[in-house]
Design a protein around this motif. Structure first.
Motif, short mmCIF file in Angstrom:
data_model
loop_
_atom_site.label_atom_id
_atom_site.label_comp_id
_atom_site.label_asym_id
_atom_site.label_seq_id
_atom_site.Cartn_x
_atom_site.Cartn_y
_atom_site.Cartn_z
N ALA A 144 -5.71 7.65 6.73
CA ALA A 144 -4.55 8.46 6.34
C ALA A 144 -3.34 8.22 7.24
CB ALA A 144 -4.93 9.93 6.38
N GLU A 145 -2.18 8.29 6.64
CA GLU A 145 -0.93 8.26 7.40
C GLU A 145 -0.31 9.65 7.46
OE1 GLU A 145 0.34 4.88 4.71
OE2 GLU A 145 1.23 4.28 6.62
N CYS A 146 -0.62 10.48 6.48
CA CYS A 146 -0.21 11.88 6.48
C CYS A 146 -1.46 12.71 6.18
CB CYS A 146 0.83 12.17 5.40
SG CYS A 146 2.33 11.22 5.59
N VAL A 147 -1.71 13.70 7.00
CA VAL A 147 -2.90 14.54 6.81
C VAL A 147 -2.47 15.98 6.59
CG1 VAL A 147 -4.96 15.46 7.94
CG2 VAL A 147 -4.39 13.05 8.20
N PHE A 148 -3.09 16.59 5.61
CA PHE A 148 -2.85 18.01 5.34
C PHE A 148 -3.84 18.86 6.07
CE2 PHE A 148 -1.44 17.29 0.81
CZ PHE A 148 -0.18 17.05 1.26
N GLU B 47 -9.54 6.15 18.46
CA GLU B 47 -10.84 5.44 18.47
C GLU B 47 -10.88 4.36 17.40
OE1 GLU B 47 -14.04 8.30 17.95
OE2 GLU B 47 -13.23 9.48 19.63
N ALA B 48 -10.14 4.60 16.30
CA ALA B 48 -10.13 3.61 15.21
C ALA B 48 -9.06 2.54 15.45
CB ALA B 48 -9.90 4.32 13.87
N GLY B 49 -8.52 2.49 16.66
CA GLY B 49 -7.56 1.44 17.00
C GLY B 49 -6.13 1.74 16.64
N ARG B 50 -5.85 3.00 16.33
CA ARG B 50 -4.48 3.37 15.94
C ARG B 50 -3.80 4.13 17.06
NH1 ARG B 50 -5.12 6.37 10.35
NH2 ARG B 50 -2.95 5.79 10.10
N GLU B 51 -2.50 4.43 16.87
CA GLU B 51 -1.76 5.24 17.84
C GLU B 51 -1.78 6.69 17.36
OE1 GLU B 51 -0.05 4.07 20.54
OE2 GLU B 51 -0.69 2.00 20.17
N PRO B 52 -1.72 7.66 18.28
CA PRO B 52 -1.74 9.07 17.83
C PRO B 52 -0.61 9.37 16.84
CG PRO B 52 -1.84 8.93 20.24
CD PRO B 52 -1.69 7.52 19.74
N ASP B 53 0.56 8.77 17.03
CA ASP B 53 1.69 9.07 16.14
C ASP B 53 1.67 8.30 14.84
OD1 ASP B 53 2.59 10.88 17.94
OD2 ASP B 53 4.04 9.52 18.90
N ASP B 54 0.60 7.52 14.62
CA ASP B 54 0.49 6.83 13.32
C ASP B 54 0.17 7.82 12.21
OD1 ASP B 54 0.94 4.48 14.59
OD2 ASP B 54 -1.07 3.64 14.34
N ILE B 55 -0.16 9.07 12.60
CA ILE B 55 -0.49 10.07 11.58
C ILE B 55 0.48 11.23 11.69
CG2 ILE B 55 -2.25 11.65 10.71
CD1 ILE B 55 -4.38 9.82 11.71
N THR C 106 0.86 -1.20 0.00
CA THR C 106 0.00 0.00 0.00
C THR C 106 0.89 1.24 0.00
OG1 THR C 106 -1.74 -1.15 1.23
CG2 THR C 106 -1.73 1.27 1.36
N PRO C 107 0.63 2.19 -0.93
CA PRO C 107 1.43 3.41 -0.91
C PRO C 107 1.18 4.20 0.37
CG PRO C 107 -0.43 3.62 -2.42
CD PRO C 107 -0.42 2.21 -1.95
N VAL C 108 2.08 5.11 0.71
CA VAL C 108 1.83 5.97 1.88
C VAL C 108 0.57 6.78 1.59
CG1 VAL C 108 2.68 7.93 3.22
CG2 VAL C 108 4.26 6.09 2.55
N LEU C 109 -0.36 6.78 2.53
CA LEU C 109 -1.68 7.37 2.27
C LEU C 109 -1.79 8.78 2.86
CD1 LEU C 109 -3.78 4.17 3.11
CD2 LEU C 109 -3.14 5.03 0.84
N TYR C 110 -2.06 9.72 1.97
CA TYR C 110 -2.28 11.11 2.37
C TYR C 110 -3.76 11.44 2.24
CZ TYR C 110 2.67 12.40 1.50
OH TYR C 110 4.02 12.50 1.51
N GLN C 111 -4.20 12.39 3.04
CA GLN C 111 -5.58 12.83 2.89
C GLN C 111 -5.71 14.23 3.47
OE1 GLN C 111 -8.71 13.05 4.74
NE2 GLN C 111 -9.94 13.00 2.86
#
Ligand SMILES: Cc1cc2nc3c(=O)[nH]c(=O)nc-3n(C[C@H](O)[C@H](O)[C@H](O)COP(=O)(O)O)c2cc1C
Length: 453
Positions: free
Chosen positions: A240-244, A266-274, A220-225
């Motif tokens: 998203a992994e990178c958010v603008f 809440e979606a089961g991720r870590e805060p620093d995952d983004i 999967t490419p790095v996901l931006y949104q």
């Protein structure tokens, strides 16, 4: 000190964000159809240890102002615009580390073929491809693609959720890691038992296929949104992994950043995952006076008409229907909701065309940071520390000199303050950002991976 990351924010076009500056005698953006222009550009960004070049894209024209595309065509407001993906292999061939964030509007891309194009780019760049997931904001794009108009704002995100499930399954599930054997003696290229068809029967899409590409370095490419509306944030927090984010005030941006990180948890991720990237336009020099002089010089080339064309399309409001001082009724926009909210915050609820134009000092709603390099470096550090920003998407002004200024003047100061890398980390783009080349197990995309028997 937090490490600050830079992306160049550009587009395969002449007028991107700051409208009119293509008329400046030193601006080179008119060379957008020359492959050597992009190759030199990529090399320069890599000298400046930029994380990436981020390429925006639209699939339609800006015809909201006065219900006509004429002014956009006259002023080169994101038209003509060429395909961003085609630039990537050429830029990758002359660089080793630079990442490529490419915008693609999923509404008009069949997921099966799109997944293969991105896998191909991930192979060719050795894992340096990212995808900016957009669903579009232009009715002209919908009409160009045979639809009567766009889907409603939130429905576009529902469509995107289903689309993501399909592309994750193609990228993550279809081929097992050791499917490619490449045994010349046995005449066995790949183990058919380890390549799987995916079956998807959803609301919008039906599909039965194995992925045509073998696993690429990142899969999967790095996901931006970049969605900041409530529905957009939910989507970002999930995928998203990178958010603008965009914004003028630290408090406002901090609130968005914290909200998206909380939703990610809440979606089961870590805060620093983004990683959070903020849009910024910088005009700088060795001294404040030099920077001001440059700013005044650039300003002479700004086109207010072109800036208004861009704003009208991204806000979904035809300003030609309003007198300069007539309050603009915002209502609920079907374009970019967060942009409408941002303008209402900046100009007040009773905003007018005149107030909007006064804000667009350099040809867009993105207010420039103008100042000596030392001062700008301090501002970037403050944003990073106080708003939780990981990096900046730097809009171009007069290109390429705007990036030369940042690389020659600002990067060394940030490095001295230990806020900017002095060398690249090894590995694919995701590894440079997060320390691992593949999606982490807790990401929704990874849930489609086949479990070991
Ligand atoms: C920095 C930034 C860059 C964006 N680039 C693009 C782009 O290249 N193409 C596009 O169609 N939309 C682009 N968008 C729009 C977003 O993808 C998205 O449609 C919009 O932010 C929706 O936000 P909303 O959820 O607040 O309505 C961009 C938005 C931001 C903030």
């Amino acid at each position: 000190m937090r490490e600050i990351r830079f992306n160049a924010f550009d587009m395969n076009t002449v007028g991107h964000i700051q409208q009119g500056l293509w008329r400046h005698p030193r601006d080179q953006s008119y060379r957008y159809h020359d492959i050597t222009y992009w190759m030199d550009y990529a090399k320069r960004l890599e000298e400046g240890l930029f994380d990436g070049i981020f390429l925006a894209d639209v699939s339609g024209v800006y015809d909201v102002l006065g219900a006509s595309a004429d002014a956009a065509i006259r002023g080169a407001v994101q038209v003509p615009v060429n395909d961003p993906m085609m630039l990537v292999p050429a830029m990758a061939a002359v660089t080793t580390h630079l990442g490529f964030g490419v915008t693609a509007n999923l509404t008009y891309e069949p997921p099966f073929l799109f997944a293969r194009r991105l896998s191909t780019l991930d192979h060719l760049t050795q894992g340096r491809i990212g995808w900016n997931i957009v669903t579009g904001y232009l009715d002209s794009a919908a009409r160009a693609n045979g639809l009567a108009g766009q889907m409603a704002h939130d429905d576009r995100y529902d469509l995107a959720d289903e689309y993501m499930e399909i592309v994750y399954r193609l990228w993550e599930e279809s081929w097992e890691d050791d499917a490619v054997v490449f045994d010349r003696d046995a005449g066995l290229y790949a183990d058919a038992a380890k390549v799987h068809k995916i079956h998807h029967h959803g609301r919008q899409y039906r599909l039965e296929a194995m992925h045509l590409s073998a696993p690429s370095p990142q899969r999967t490419p790095v996901l931006y949104q970049a969605g900041s509306s409530p529905r957009g944030r939910k989507f970002a927090a999930t995928h998203a992994e990178c958010v603008f984010v965009n914004g003028q005030k630290i408090d406002g941006v901090k609130a968005i950043v914290e909200d998206i990180r909380a939703k990610a948890v809440e979606a089961g991720r870590e805060p620093d995952d983004i990683k959070m990237f903020m849009g910024a336009t910088i005009v700088t020099g060795r001294t404040e006076a030099e920077a001001r002089e440059k700013f005044e010089d650039y300003r002479r080339y700004v086109s207010s008409e072109a800036a208004l064309v861009h704003a009208a399309a991204s806000l979904g409001i035809d300003f030609s229907k309003y007198d300069p001082d007539e309050p603009i009724e915002t209502g609920k926009s079907n374009a970019i909701t967060s942009n409408v909210e941002a303008i209402t915050r900046a100009a007040g609820p009773q905003w007018t065309r005149r107030k909007l134009l006064q804000q667009m000092v350099l040809g867009s709603r993105q207010a420039p940071m103008v100042g000596a390099a030392d001062d700008i470096a301090g501002q970037l550090i403050a944003w990073s520390e106080q708003a939780g920003i990981d990096g900046f998407n730097l809009s171009r002004t007069v290109v390429p000199e705007c990036f030369d200024d940042i690389i020659d003047l600002i990067v060394p100061i940030l490095q001295e303050r230990q806020a900017y890398k002095t060398h690249y980390a090894e590995g694919p783009m995701r590894q440079k950002l997060f320390g691992t080349p593949r999606l982490p197990d807790r990401h929704v995309g990874a849930s489609h991976r086949r479990k070991a028997p």
